[in-house]
Design an enzyme around this catalytic site. Sequence first.
Site, short mmCIF file in Angstrom:
data_model
loop_
_atom_site.label_atom_id
_atom_site.label_comp_id
_atom_site.label_asym_id
_atom_site.label_seq_id
_atom_site.Cartn_x
_atom_site.Cartn_y
_atom_site.Cartn_z
N GLU A 171 25.97 50.77 38.88
CA GLU A 171 25.29 50.14 39.84
C GLU A 171 25.22 48.98 39.41
O GLU A 171 24.16 48.29 39.23
CB GLU A 171 23.55 50.74 39.70
CG GLU A 171 22.99 51.54 40.56
CD GLU A 171 21.62 51.58 41.17
OE1 GLU A 171 20.71 50.77 40.65
OE2 GLU A 171 21.32 52.48 41.50
N GLU A 353 22.03 59.79 42.38
CA GLU A 353 20.89 59.76 42.06
C GLU A 353 20.11 59.51 42.82
O GLU A 353 21.21 58.77 43.95
CB GLU A 353 20.67 57.79 41.16
CG GLU A 353 21.06 57.89 39.84
CD GLU A 353 20.63 57.17 38.94
OE1 GLU A 353 20.26 56.50 39.78
OE2 GLU A 353 21.39 55.90 38.51
C1 BG6 Z 1 18.05 53.49 40.02
C2 BG6 Z 1 18.99 53.42 38.07
O1 BG6 Z 1 18.18 51.32 40.16
O2 BG6 Z 1 17.47 54.20 41.03
C3 BG6 Z 1 18.28 53.94 37.21
O3 BG6 Z 1 19.68 53.75 37.83
C4 BG6 Z 1 16.54 53.85 38.30
O4 BG6 Z 1 18.21 53.97 36.05
C5 BG6 Z 1 16.74 54.48 39.24
O5 BG6 Z 1 15.82 54.03 37.13
C6 BG6 Z 1 15.18 54.27 40.33
O6 BG6 Z 1 15.16 52.42 40.02
P1 BG6 Z 1 13.59 51.82 41.40
O7 BG6 Z 1 15.01 50.77 41.29
O8 BG6 Z 1 14.41 52.66 43.11
O9 BG6 Z 1 13.02 52.01 41.04
#
Ligand code: BG6
Length: 472
Positions: A171, A353
């Site tokens: 990211e 993710e």
């Molecule tokens: C991403 C990151 O932003 O989403 C992770 O790569 C993070 O490290 C995850 O924990 C959840 O985060 P967000 O920003 O959706 O609360």
Amino acid sequence: MAKKPNSKSAWPKGFVWGTSSSSYQIEGAVNEDGRGESIWDAQCKKIGGVAFGHTGDVACDHYHRYKDDIALMKKLGVGAYRFSTAWPRIQPTGTGAVNQAGLDFYDRITDTVLEAGIEPWVCLYHWDLPLALHDRGGWINRDSTGWFADYTAIVARRLGDRVKNFATFNELSVFTLFGYAYGWHAPGLKDEQAHFKSIHHVNLAHGASIDVLRSLVPDAQLGAVHNFTPAVPEKATPKNIKAARDLHEHWNLAFPEPQFLGYYPPGLAKALEPYIQPGDMAKICRPVDWFGLNHYGPIFCKASTEYMHGFAWGGSPDNAPNAKVGWAIYPEMFTETLLELTKRYKVPVIVAENGCGMGSGSDVPNAKGVANDSHRVDFLNQYTAAMHEAIAKGADVKGYFVWSMMDNFEWGLGYSQRYGMVHVDFDTQKRTPKESFHWFKRLIAGAPVGAYKNGKLPTDLRAAYEKAREGL
Ligand code: BG6
């Protein structure tokens, strides 16, 4: 060409199912075995740096409990595990001497993961820059390219005989925008020129790292993990449409465009010009093997004079579908994004993710040890269905990683948000698989894909969203 799901399985042959994590969010053991300080250790020490004064000092204590955690992954049945290496554990001051004990930890993780029949996917940078490098300017300093290339070589030499999938960064637009422009994340700066420099230098570091990985691990598949997310105006006004366009260029295009296509998006090109030296764009635009995508839902945005660059996060439409996760979800936009990326960058997409978080009081195991996170099951059901739809329509998606295997340190929110399929009691470190864990296990084992509910954007916002992207 994308492979169509075959008749025996709903998913393409060889589809990778995995979970993702990151070093600072789970490891703890911040003072052990010679680890240096990171900018997130410093952020946690600042008053107001992290909600409730939480820190990653212990986190999930994964540094000591990694064997149990990997055994749980084996039980889950995943084929892949994406974790990140902590630069300050490996080079405590960011350059120079290697801390063998730190490197040994990732060696142990790699072996344990492989012994469990799981493929290790290593991300080299998930936000924990060595503090000593920040003191030398961090990503604002053009030398960061060389520092990152050297660190890449150390990891590649040690793990490259066993690790065959590497991501350079996670990211990139989040940690540069939040860390250098908004001050929300480490290192907490609010400086426009620092932000512009960090964008260009992180792009250069990505290119240099890819070159190092190619030469040291020629049989590895390489990429970076981007948070390419639809930016939708919260209301269809000309100012909001302009804000959505600007956000799209900053959030979505600032890194993939130079990395895949060799140029910066028009709205950023002029601002970055002072920092670009002859030959830089060719150094950034190095062939990669996949596009890593993190997706959590669209961003609803608005024009704002309070925020640097003139855009800000806005509200979602009334009655937006939300699957009870606390934010608007439009799985149809995930489908679209997967199709768009396949077409735009012409490499397979890995969903690195996808998942959802809830307040700390949620998902708590009951007296019978059952943690009923039905909201997460619903969310994951809808998003995997949306991914399936995208594949059927021609998106070249090769893998899907849930964020996250277990509850962990959620950056500025500390432990107040839980994203795990496994509940972690942070007092006792007891792990309890939630309902979503069992659901994901069944999906991996071949359970039918859930029903596709394509939460549709209101028509005026759909039109405004498309207008914001015209010509880009
Ligand atoms: C991403 C990151 O932003 O989403 C992770 O790569 C993070 O490290 C995850 O924990 C959840 O985060 P967000 O920003 O959706 O609360």
